[in-house]
Design an enzyme around this catalytic site. Structure first.
Site, PDB file in Angstrom:
ATOM      1  N   ASP A 122     -41.576  26.724 -27.693  1.00  0.00           N
ATOM      2  CA  ASP A 122     -40.458  26.962 -28.608  1.00  0.00           C
ATOM      3  C   ASP A 122     -39.765  25.645 -28.950  1.00  0.00           C
ATOM      4  OD1 ASP A 122     -38.544  28.303 -30.143  1.00  0.00           O
ATOM      5  OD2 ASP A 122     -37.296  28.795 -28.405  1.00  0.00           O
ATOM      6  N   HIS A 164     -28.514  36.080 -28.110  1.00  0.00           N
ATOM      7  CA  HIS A 164     -29.742  36.654 -28.672  1.00  0.00           C
ATOM      8  C   HIS A 164     -30.835  36.959 -27.644  1.00  0.00           C
ATOM      9  CE1 HIS A 164     -31.496  32.519 -28.899  1.00  0.00           C
ATOM     10  NE2 HIS A 164     -32.638  33.151 -28.855  1.00  0.00           N
ATOM     11  N   LYS A 173     -32.172  37.863 -32.473  1.00  0.00           N
ATOM     12  CA  LYS A 173     -31.374  37.228 -33.530  1.00  0.00           C
ATOM     13  C   LYS A 173     -31.025  38.194 -34.653  1.00  0.00           C
ATOM     14  CE  LYS A 173     -32.644  32.389 -32.777  1.00  0.00           C
ATOM     15  NZ  LYS A 173     -33.320  31.199 -33.332  1.00  0.00           N
ATOM     16  N   ASP A 190     -37.521  35.826 -30.417  1.00  0.00           N
ATOM     17  CA  ASP A 190     -36.252  35.715 -31.130  1.00  0.00           C
ATOM     18  C   ASP A 190     -35.815  37.022 -31.789  1.00  0.00           C
ATOM     19  OD1 ASP A 190     -35.426  33.161 -30.553  1.00  0.00           O
ATOM     20  OD2 ASP A 190     -36.300  32.249 -32.331  1.00  0.00           O
ATOM     21  N   HIS A 221     -34.740  30.752 -22.732  1.00  0.00           N
ATOM     22  CA  HIS A 221     -33.812  29.618 -22.869  1.00  0.00           C
ATOM     23  C   HIS A 221     -33.237  29.180 -21.524  1.00  0.00           C
ATOM     24  CE1 HIS A 221     -33.751  28.833 -27.124  1.00  0.00           C
ATOM     25  NE2 HIS A 221     -33.531  30.109 -27.414  1.00  0.00           N
TER      26      HIS A 221
END
Length: 338
Positions: A269, A216, A191, A188, A241
């Site tokens: 996650d 992100h 972000k 991450d 993702h």
């Protein structure tokens, strides 16, 4: 290294110490010395040298044992150690390498060879120090992300542990398993480029906010791609993702086209997010999260990896370290230089 380079010469033979001192001082190095193994360790602690020239056959502690002790301490784990020895047998060199020696010089040595080996070891150490600085930057960025969103505290460190357990459970090579662990720890990092009000919003995101949030993974991959570890870690960050059925983001990859590390991080996650509080909802019970993983098998997740996670990894203890990423990035520069 700052200023003049400092070298410790440890040898129980006084004439040999003097020869080495003279040779190194003429080459503009600052020299400290020691006459035995315990004194060598004391001088390292006192002076913090940039490199150690260590005779193997010394009283008290031999060069092999001094090297092992230096390698066992985090402060000196990467200190260049050149063993200066009259032992020419291959077994002795293997022993030295196992102890953690950086290089060898065999007596009687030539001045040119010794100084060249010293310069080479110092260059390697300088490169590792630069990689350590990269590590510090990445850890700072990842911690900054979690500071922007306190509800995700320790999320990255938990993911690193679970992802490593999964990678090992499916018998991936250790280098790849470590890469997946680091990818999970840094997944991450992108972000840092997302507005704080979006990360902290205590309600579902709007369509525009989701579009911003979906940036992100690409931002994170771009951060690590220029680095040496980027070839292994950036794909994990970019694609974590993506969905098995092709409905994920940012690139709509499908099935086995998604790197296995990204598929692993996607599973852990989602599980960790479901089982911890978020601004817009309370944590699910573990059995609810497991049911959701199962429901999304073949849609969001790789079914084989979900099975591995549930059957082999779900019972693995996950700690909550005080320093969120320290336990998972201590070796980043060694890993990146491999």
């Amino acid at each position: 290294m700052t200023g003049i380079t400092k070298i410790l010469v440890a040898d129980d033979d006084a004439p040999s110490r003097m020869v080495l001192r003279t040779m190194l001082e003429r080459a503009k190095y600052l020299v400290v010395d020691a006459a035995d193994g315990p004194a060598a360790l004391a001088q390292v602690a006192r002076h913090g040298p940039d490199l150690v020239l260590l005779d193997v056959q010394m009283p008290g502690l031999d060069g092999f044992e001094v090297t092992r002790r230096l390698r066992s301490q985090s402060r000196t784990a990467l200190l260049p150690v050149i063993l200066v020895t009259g032992l020419a047998a291959l077994d002795d060199k293997v022993r030295g390498l196992d102890a953690g020696a950086t290089d060898f010089v065999t007596k009687p040595f030539q001045q040119g060879e010794l100084l060249a080996r010293v310069r080479a070891s110092l260059r390697t150490q300088a490169a590792l120090s630069r990689l350590e600085s990269v590590q510090d930057v990445l850890v700072a960025l990842a911690n900054a992300v979690e500071a922007k969103d306190p509800t995700t505290e320790h999320h990255c460190s938990r993911l690193a542990q679970m992802a490593l357990a999964m990678a090992r459970a499916i018998s991936l090579p250790e280098e790849e398993a470590e890469a997946i662990s680091y990818g999970a720890a840094l997944h991450d990092v992108g972000k840092i480029g997302i507005a704080e009000h979006i990360l902290r919003k205590p309600a579902p995101l709007s369509e525009d906010e989701w579009a911003e949030m979906r940036r992100h993974p690409g931002i994170g991959a771009a951060i690590v791609e220029p680095l040496q570890l980027g070839r292994l870690v950036a794909p994990i960050i970019r694609y974590h993702h993506e969905h098995w059925d092709g409905n994920g983001y940012p690139d709509g990859l499908r099935g086995l086209a998604i790197p296995v590390g990204a598929r692993i991080v996607g599973v852990v996650d989602a599980f960790d997010a479901m089982t911890h509080d978020r601004p817009y909802r309370s944590a699910m019970r573990i059995e609810q999260a497991v049911a959701e993983l199962t429901t999304q098998t073949g849609r969001q997740f790789d079914g084989d990896l979900v099975t591995v996670f549930i059957e082999q990894c779900l019972t693995t203890p996950v700690s909550e370290p005080t320093d969120t990423l320290a336990a998972y990035t201590q070796g980043l520069y060694q890993f990146a230089s491999a």
